[in-house]
Enzyme design. Sequence first.
Site, PDB file in Angstrom:
ATOM      1  N   ALA A  74       0.817  -1.220   0.000  1.00 51.23           N
ATOM      2  CA  ALA A  74       0.000   0.000   0.000  1.00 51.23           C
ATOM      3  C   ALA A  74       0.852   1.273   0.000  1.00 51.23           C
ATOM      4  CB  ALA A  74      -0.944  -0.001   1.193  1.00 51.23           C
ATOM      5  N   ASN A 154      -6.249   3.132  10.391  1.00 48.00           N
ATOM      6  CA  ASN A 154      -5.464   2.048  10.967  1.00 48.00           C
ATOM      7  C   ASN A 154      -5.324   2.125  12.477  1.00 48.00           C
ATOM      8  OD1 ASN A 154      -4.004   4.311   9.678  1.00 48.00           O
ATOM      9  ND2 ASN A 154      -2.277   3.514  10.852  1.00 48.00           N
ATOM     10  N   GLN A 182      -6.515  -0.987   5.170  1.00 45.43           N
ATOM     11  CA  GLN A 182      -7.130  -1.627   6.336  1.00 45.43           C
ATOM     12  C   GLN A 182      -8.493  -2.238   6.026  1.00 45.43           C
ATOM     13  OE1 GLN A 182      -5.937  -2.150   9.397  1.00 45.43           O
ATOM     14  NE2 GLN A 182      -4.007  -1.069   9.127  1.00 45.43           N
ATOM     15  N   CYS A 330       2.609   1.534  13.045  1.00 48.55           N
ATOM     16  CA  CYS A 330       3.459   2.031  11.957  1.00 48.55           C
ATOM     17  C   CYS A 330       4.360   3.162  12.421  1.00 48.55           C
ATOM     18  CB  CYS A 330       2.606   2.525  10.803  1.00 48.55           C
ATOM     19  SG  CYS A 330       1.462   1.280  10.243  1.00 48.55           S
TER      20      CYS A 330
HETATM   21  C1  LIG Z   1      -3.925   2.703   6.202  1.00 48.09           C
HETATM   22  C2  LIG Z   1      -2.595   2.180   5.777  1.00 48.09           C
HETATM   23  N1  LIG Z   1      -2.049   2.629   4.646  1.00 48.09           N
HETATM   24  C3  LIG Z   1      -0.867   2.187   4.214  1.00 48.09           C
HETATM   25  C4  LIG Z   1      -0.151   1.249   4.922  1.00 48.09           C
HETATM   26  C5  LIG Z   1       1.176   0.790   4.395  1.00 48.09           C
HETATM   27  O1  LIG Z   1       1.108  -0.527   3.979  1.00 48.09           O
HETATM   28  P1  LIG Z   1       2.451  -1.321   3.600  1.00 48.09           P
HETATM   29  O2  LIG Z   1       3.345  -1.198   4.782  1.00 48.09           O
HETATM   30  O3  LIG Z   1       1.986  -2.707   3.376  1.00 48.09           O
HETATM   31  O4  LIG Z   1       3.028  -0.685   2.414  1.00 48.09           O
HETATM   32  C6  LIG Z   1      -0.672   0.759   6.119  1.00 48.09           C
HETATM   33  C7  LIG Z   1       0.093  -0.199   6.942  1.00 48.09           C
HETATM   34  O5  LIG Z   1       0.038  -0.195   8.136  1.00 48.09           O
HETATM   35  C8  LIG Z   1      -1.933   1.227   6.549  1.00 48.09           C
HETATM   36  O6  LIG Z   1      -2.483   0.787   7.682  1.00 48.09           O
END
Ligand SMILES: Cc1ncc(COP(=O)(O)O)c(C=O)c1O
Length: 385
Positions: A74, A154, A182, A330
């Site tokens: 993402a 998230n 999410q 994150c």
């Molecule tokens: C809402 C949202 N967007 C983007 C991401 C990023 O995803 P990725 O780390 O798989 O690239 C996350 C990951 O926690 C997320 O919760």
Amino acid sequence: MEMPIYLDHNATTPVDRRVLEEMLPYFCEVYGNAASIDHLHGNKAKQAVDEARQAIAKVLGCRKESEIVFTSGATESNNLALIGAYRKFRNKGNHIISSAIEHPAVLDTLNYMQNEGAEITLLPVDSEGVVNLEALEKAIKKETILISVMFANNEIGTIQPIKEIGALAKSKGVLFHTDAAQAVGHEKINVYDMNIDLLSFSSHKFYGPKGVGGLFVRSYSPLIKLSPISFGGGHEKGMRSGTLNVPGIVGMAEALSLANRELKDEYCRLREAVNLIYQQLQKSFPDIKLNGHPQNRLAHNLSLTIPGVEAKALIHLLKNKLSFSAGSACSTVKVAPSHVLKAIGLSDDESFQTIRLGLGRSTEEAAGIADVLVDGIGQFKNISA
Ligand SMILES: Cc1ncc(COP(=O)(O)O)c(C=O)c1O
């Protein structure tokens, strides 16, 4: 040592064993490059990618499978959607609207884009984390080319009025991107019914492998082509160069198909479990506060502010029994209070007293989890009493 109960499914999920089984042949047996279509090895890999693309497109309600662009997750999908749309359409305008509670994969990208001349408006949210549609409409101006609002948050789980935001964007001739990392695999999504133009997703949020994801890019009314943000062999209709991660893509498609098939039952089961935990905690500590929208929220997420209890200390105390996170997983490298909790009106202290539970397929015994939490919280409350 027995592992603690995993309660951080918003951060990531384990790969489902059924998904792993589907992936295994694509490491050592069907290992061709999906772009090498002159021979059988490449053809077999391409066929697997085609089938995966079809399966994902079907679950998301796409018109054509070619509307799915494979990425590494993402984060990359968000970068491609935002920067790719901006570079493609900046002759029409430079204004982009988003929200204050987006994931850093959107916020930091938008921040960077200001160096390229983008003007960014970040809309506030109400105390339940919802974007106001009237404020959104007011923010749209003739230079606006893109609205980017996440599907589900998230940290606090709030789900935005996506269909309405999409309809508004459409009526104003503005593109609509949603970061659905999410939500995909957890909520029913139909990109066309919901007026979505661009949608980001990540496989490891729905029991698929890490490091693979995708971006839905609408091809009908309007047909969208994004400028690439990295350059090379011109894969994925020129929007995302690079050899495809065939086992990852196969796994992601299987994971999404499974999640979609089991969505309704799992949704109800987890919503019940979340409610039970919340009610038990509330019974013992009536001052505990639920963050996010009480109804329009992810079924498996529970964000709680526990007055007088430092989240990090509670996590440490219970670390051999439960694995959960404080605020957003994150951003655990940062010690700053969460921008999401701040945006819904929490003080810095309240933010540091907030935990996030993310339940999932392995979650059983919700009552037992609540007992462990009640016991742990009680130890801090007794000290401060
Ligand atoms: C809402 C949202 N967007 C983007 C991401 C990023 O995803 P990725 O780390 O798989 O690239 C996350 C990951 O926690 C997320 O919760």
